[in-house]
Design a protein around this motif. Structure first.
Motif, PDB file in Angstrom:
ATOM      1  N   ILE A 133      20.647 -54.205  -6.154  1.00 52.34           N
ATOM      2  CA  ILE A 133      19.966 -54.730  -5.584  1.00 52.34           C
ATOM      3  C   ILE A 133      20.126 -55.763  -4.126  1.00 52.34           C
ATOM      4  CG2 ILE A 133      18.317 -57.095  -6.155  1.00 52.34           C
ATOM      5  CD1 ILE A 133      18.301 -56.385  -9.050  1.00 52.34           C
ATOM      6  N   GLU A 134      21.447 -55.717  -3.827  1.00 52.17           N
ATOM      7  CA  GLU A 134      21.517 -56.753  -2.904  1.00 52.17           C
ATOM      8  C   GLU A 134      21.944 -55.680  -1.467  1.00 52.17           C
ATOM      9  OE1 GLU A 134      26.187 -58.724  -4.030  1.00 52.17           O
ATOM     10  OE2 GLU A 134      25.064 -60.352  -5.385  1.00 52.17           O
ATOM     11  N   ASP A 135      22.345 -54.404  -2.287  1.00 54.11           N
ATOM     12  CA  ASP A 135      23.021 -53.492  -0.918  1.00 54.11           C
ATOM     13  C   ASP A 135      21.066 -53.017  -0.278  1.00 54.11           C
ATOM     14  OD1 ASP A 135      25.384 -52.972  -0.724  1.00 54.11           O
ATOM     15  OD2 ASP A 135      25.157 -51.508  -2.618  1.00 54.11           O
ATOM     16  N   VAL A 136      20.212 -52.829  -1.314  1.00 57.04           N
ATOM     17  CA  VAL A 136      18.991 -52.948  -1.312  1.00 57.04           C
ATOM     18  C   VAL A 136      18.403 -54.289   0.556  1.00 57.04           C
ATOM     19  CG1 VAL A 136      16.729 -52.170  -1.814  1.00 57.04           C
ATOM     20  CG2 VAL A 136      17.771 -51.256  -2.758  1.00 57.04           C
ATOM     21  N   LEU A 137      18.361 -55.227  -0.540  1.00 60.98           N
ATOM     22  CA  LEU A 137      18.090 -56.420   0.027  1.00 60.98           C
ATOM     23  C   LEU A 137      18.662 -55.785   1.474  1.00 60.98           C
ATOM     24  CD1 LEU A 137      18.307 -58.945  -2.718  1.00 60.98           C
ATOM     25  CD2 LEU A 137      15.770 -57.966  -1.103  1.00 60.98           C
ATOM     26  N   ALA A 138      19.924 -56.076   1.557  1.00 58.99           N
ATOM     27  CA  ALA A 138      20.609 -55.773   2.968  1.00 58.99           C
ATOM     28  C   ALA A 138      20.137 -54.813   4.009  1.00 58.99           C
ATOM     29  CB  ALA A 138      21.933 -55.491   3.077  1.00 58.99           C
ATOM     30  N   THR A 139      19.669 -53.856   3.031  1.00 57.97           N
ATOM     31  CA  THR A 139      18.790 -52.530   3.739  1.00 57.97           C
ATOM     32  C   THR A 139      17.505 -53.428   4.525  1.00 57.97           C
ATOM     33  OG1 THR A 139      20.046 -51.569   2.267  1.00 57.97           O
ATOM     34  CG2 THR A 139      18.430 -50.318   3.944  1.00 57.97           C
ATOM     35  N   LEU A 140      16.980 -54.015   3.681  1.00 57.59           N
ATOM     36  CA  LEU A 140      15.709 -55.063   4.212  1.00 57.59           C
ATOM     37  C   LEU A 140      15.697 -55.938   5.411  1.00 57.59           C
ATOM     38  CD1 LEU A 140      13.730 -55.298   0.522  1.00 57.59           C
ATOM     39  CD2 LEU A 140      13.405 -54.005   2.568  1.00 57.59           C
ATOM     40  N   ALA A 141      16.725 -56.776   4.693  1.00 57.93           N
ATOM     41  CA  ALA A 141      16.772 -57.966   6.087  1.00 57.93           C
ATOM     42  C   ALA A 141      17.635 -57.052   8.194  1.00 57.93           C
ATOM     43  CB  ALA A 141      18.091 -58.140   5.307  1.00 57.93           C
ATOM     44  N   HIS A 142      18.253 -55.957   7.584  1.00 56.41           N
ATOM     45  CA  HIS A 142      18.203 -55.092   8.502  1.00 56.41           C
ATOM     46  C   HIS A 142      17.340 -54.357   9.123  1.00 56.41           C
ATOM     47  CE1 HIS A 142      20.206 -52.468  11.000  1.00 56.41           C
ATOM     48  NE2 HIS A 142      19.903 -50.938  11.260  1.00 56.41           N
ATOM     49  N   LEU A 143      15.936 -54.040   8.617  1.00 58.23           N
ATOM     50  CA  LEU A 143      15.006 -53.473   8.283  1.00 58.23           C
ATOM     51  C   LEU A 143      13.924 -54.664   9.502  1.00 58.23           C
ATOM     52  CD1 LEU A 143      13.620 -50.601   5.798  1.00 58.23           C
ATOM     53  CD2 LEU A 143      14.892 -50.048   8.294  1.00 58.23           C
ATOM     54  N   LYS A 144      14.288 -55.697   8.961  1.00 54.76           N
ATOM     55  CA  LYS A 144      12.904 -56.779   9.685  1.00 54.76           C
ATOM     56  C   LYS A 144      13.246 -57.117  10.928  1.00 54.76           C
ATOM     57  CE  LYS A 144      11.222 -60.146   6.685  1.00 54.76           C
ATOM     58  NZ  LYS A 144      11.504 -61.271   5.543  1.00 54.76           N
TER      59      LYS A 144
END
Length: 144
Positions: A133-144
Motif C-alpha cells: 500500500i505504501e509503495d502504491v501510494l508513493a507511486t500515486l504521489a509521484h504521478l500527481k
C-alpha cells in the motif's frame, strides 16, 4: 489536455483502484484473521489454569469463570465441576475432543505453538500488504 496527460490520469485511477479494491480489503481480511487467531491463542492459554483448578479439587464444587457469549460480550458463568478427570477441548475446525486433564493441557500447548506460527505468518503478510500500500501510494504521489 496535453499528449500523455490522459495516460497519467488513467494510471492514477488504476493505482487508486488497486489500493481501494484489492489491497485495503486484503489488509482488513488479514487483520480480522489475526484477531481470531489471537482469541484462540488466549483461550488455549487459559486451559492450563483451568486444568490446575480442576486438579486441585477434592470434591465437586462451583467454579466461576467469565465466558465469551459472542461479539466480545462476557458474562459470568458458574459450573459444578466434579472429578471426572476429563475435559472437552476445541482443537480447530469446529472439532471438539474429550481428553484427560494432562492430555488437554498438552494439546493446548501444542495448539498454542501452531497458532503462534500462524500469527507470525499472518503478521508477515500484514507487513507485506502495508508495504505494498505504501509503495502504491508513493507511486500515486509521484504521478500527481
Amino acid at each position: 489536455m496535453r499528449k500523455g496527460e490522459g495516460l497519467v490520469v488513467t494510471d492514477y485511477a488504476k493505482y487508486q483502484g488497486f489500493v481501494t479494491q484489492t489491497l485495503e480489503p486484503k489488509l482488513k481480511e488479514l487483520m480480522d484473521a489475526r484477531e481470531g487467531l489471537v482469541e484462540d491463542f488466549d483461550g488455549y492459554q487459559h486451559v492450563q489454569k483451568f486444568v490446575d483448578q480442576c486438579k486441585a479439587q477434592s470434591s465437586p464444587q462451583m467454579i466461576r469463570n467469565l465466558v465469551d457469549v459472542g461479539c466480545g460480550v462476557m458474562c459470568q458463568a458458574e459450573a459444578v465441576v466434579s472429578l471426572t478427570e476429563m475435559i472437552t477441548l476445541k482443537v480447530g475446525l469446529d472439532t471438539y475432543v474429550n481428553l484427560s486433564y494432562d492430555d488437554a493441557a498438552k494439546t493446548a500447548k501444542e495448539c498454542e505453538v501452531l497458532i503462534a506460527k500462524k500469527l507470525e505468518q499472518c503478521d508477515e503478510e500484514i507487513s507485506n500488504t502495508v508495504n505494498d500500500i505504501e509503495d502504491v501510494l508513493a507511486t500515486l504521489a509521484h504521478l500527481k
